[in-house]
Design a protein around this motif. Structure first.
Motif: not given
Length: 470
Positions: A261-267, A330-333, A336-338
């Motif tokens: 969800q964090l990855v989807a929010k920021h990327f 998805l995993r590597e971001h 970065l999303a955090q």
């Protein structure tokens, strides 16, 4: 004293490689997470092993502490100086040459300042694989990887950096050069000095070169994202994959729904293969030495069995290299999303694989009870027992207000890690950030032996002071 010392360094290295102006030193003094900025007498940039040794001898004579630094991508304040301004930062960035590739022995000898991605690409050009892979591979250095015994995404198959190294070259705290660059897989001639320096974070000496293991390039690598109902099912999936695929299973990464969800929010441009209806996800990778068809058959058969057994709820198998890269992004971001979402309290822990699900389900409620509304960003290398168990503020709570609870959050997490027979540091090291935590949880006999080694090798205490041991 400081001026005469700097003049001596200029004579050794040249004016351009002795940085003492604040603006020039700034990138070397701030940690990667932006949480701390130290001070230094100077930043020195030697261009050879002999220059490293000469600088160390000068520092020893003047009793000036040394902070070795590679790519400065560490997460525990291990590669930056403290606030005293008494240390020099010794950057290994100019020691960046690949010295030799021995394709028959399957080894590569490199300078410690080589960027990890450079080593990967050099191996690939020779038809070989150097399997260490982590998010910072475009900027971290081999010396830093060795000094922290970095892990990454392929530990399940190939091991930590320690297992990928056959020999070292090290400058001792006395300024002597130990040449242990032997590409031997068997060398039973006394104490294993190599392993002593790996993971020591520059507190015992300065790694300047290494002999690294190479492996055959796989014929094919296939990636899949699997949706699951719980961490317990992730462990069931791991057992199934290991039983059916054996050593072909090279990656097994656990990610909670909140992570994606964090990855989807920021990327938002990154593809999300599933609707957000599942509690956990596993990103797994198979590598085959036979063919792509063999890898696809192996993976589809195993994932199909997991779906039939009710272990998995859904699965997406990459049909191309581009799709595989997108799944890995998805995993590597996640880190970065955090970072984009705000500050959080990080934990890099390891546990017996069999107890990871139990730990997550036990520790999460304890954190919620102590810090209502806190958000768990839980992901990591499930196959080797390494979790990044990070705690983010509740919605509406400011970063600084929540970070004031760091010690209390650490008590909950680390007390439970130890209760589950785990470790408070899996792959990031101790540095200065976890030094007090180490003293809290390490048995006194272990700390005593570590201090004895430190005193024997670095009696002046000039090597990366304040890191690991207080």
């Amino acid at each position: 004293m400081s001026q005469s010392f700097l003049d001596q360094c200029r004579a050794l290295l040249g004016e351009a490689h002795v940085l003492h102006e604040e603006a020039d030193m700034a990138p070397f003094l701030r940690d990667w997470r932006g949480r701390f900025t130290g001070r230094a007498l100077a930043v020195l940039r030697p261009g050879s092993v002999e220059e490293v040794a000469a600088v160390v001898r000068s520092c020893a004579a003047a009793r000036i502490p040394i902070v070795p630094q590679g790519g400065n991508t560490g997460l525990v304040l291990g590669s930056v100086p403290d606030a005293s301004g008494k240390s020099i930062v010794l950057s290994l960035a100019r020691l960046n040459k690949v010295r030799q590739v021995d394709a028959v022995n399957r080894t590569m000898t490199v300078d410690a300042g080589c960027i990890l991605q450079q080593v990967q690409e050099t191996a690939a050009a020779q038809g070989c694989l150097f399997p260490l892979s982590l998010a910072a591979e475009g900027s971290c250095t081999i010396g830093g990887n060795l000094s922290t015994n970095a892990g990454g995404t392929a530990v399940l198959r190939y091991g930590n950096t320690r297992e990928l190294c056959l020999g070292l070259e090290v400058v001792t705290p006395q300024g002597e050069i130990w040449n242990g660059l032997r590409g031997l897989r068997k060398d039973n001639t006394g104490y294993d000095l190599r392993d002593l320096f790996i993971g020591a974070e520059g507190t015992l000496g300065i790694i300047t070169g290494a002999v690294l293991k190479l492996y055959p390039q796989p014929e094919a690598s296939i990636t899949a994202l699997v949706a699951l109902a719980s961490p317990h099912n992730a462990l069931r999936l791991l057992s199934l994959m290991q039983d059916r695929c054996g050593a072909s299973l090279t990656g097994f990464e656990l990610m909670s729904a909140f992570c994606l969800q964090l990855v989807a929010k920021h990327f938002p441009a990154l593809p999300q293969p599933f609707p957000p209806a599942h509690a956990q996800y596993v990103l797994l990778e198979l590598s085959s030495s036979e063919s792509e068809a063999h890898a696809v058959s192996l993976l589809e058969g195993a994932v199909g069995a997991a779906l039939d057994a009710g272990i998995a709820e859904d699965a997406a198998v990459a049909a191309s290299v581009a799709q595989s890269l997108a799944l890995w992004q998805l995993r590597e971001h996640i880190p970065l999303a955090q970072a984009a979402d705000g500050k959080n309290i990080k934990h890099d822990i390891s546990l017996p694989v069999s107890r990871i699900a139990e730990f997550i389900e036990h520790t999460g409620p304890l954190l919620q009870q102590a810090f209502p509304g806190c958000q768990l960003v839980c992901f990591g290398h499930l196959g080797d027992g390494n979790l990044h168990f990070n705690v983010a503020p509740p919605p509406g709570i400011g970063n600084e207000e929540f970070l004031a609870n760091q010690d209390a959050v650490n008590r909950v997490v680390h007390d439970n890690v130890v209760a589950f027979n785990g470790s408070i540091s899996a792959e990031h090291g101790i540095g200065a950030l976890k030094r007090d935590e180490l003293a809290r949880y390490k048995p006194p006999v272990e700390l005593s032996m570590m201090r004895a080694i430190k005193a024997a090798l670095d009696p002046l205490g000039i090597m990366n002071p304040g890191k690991i041991l207080g």
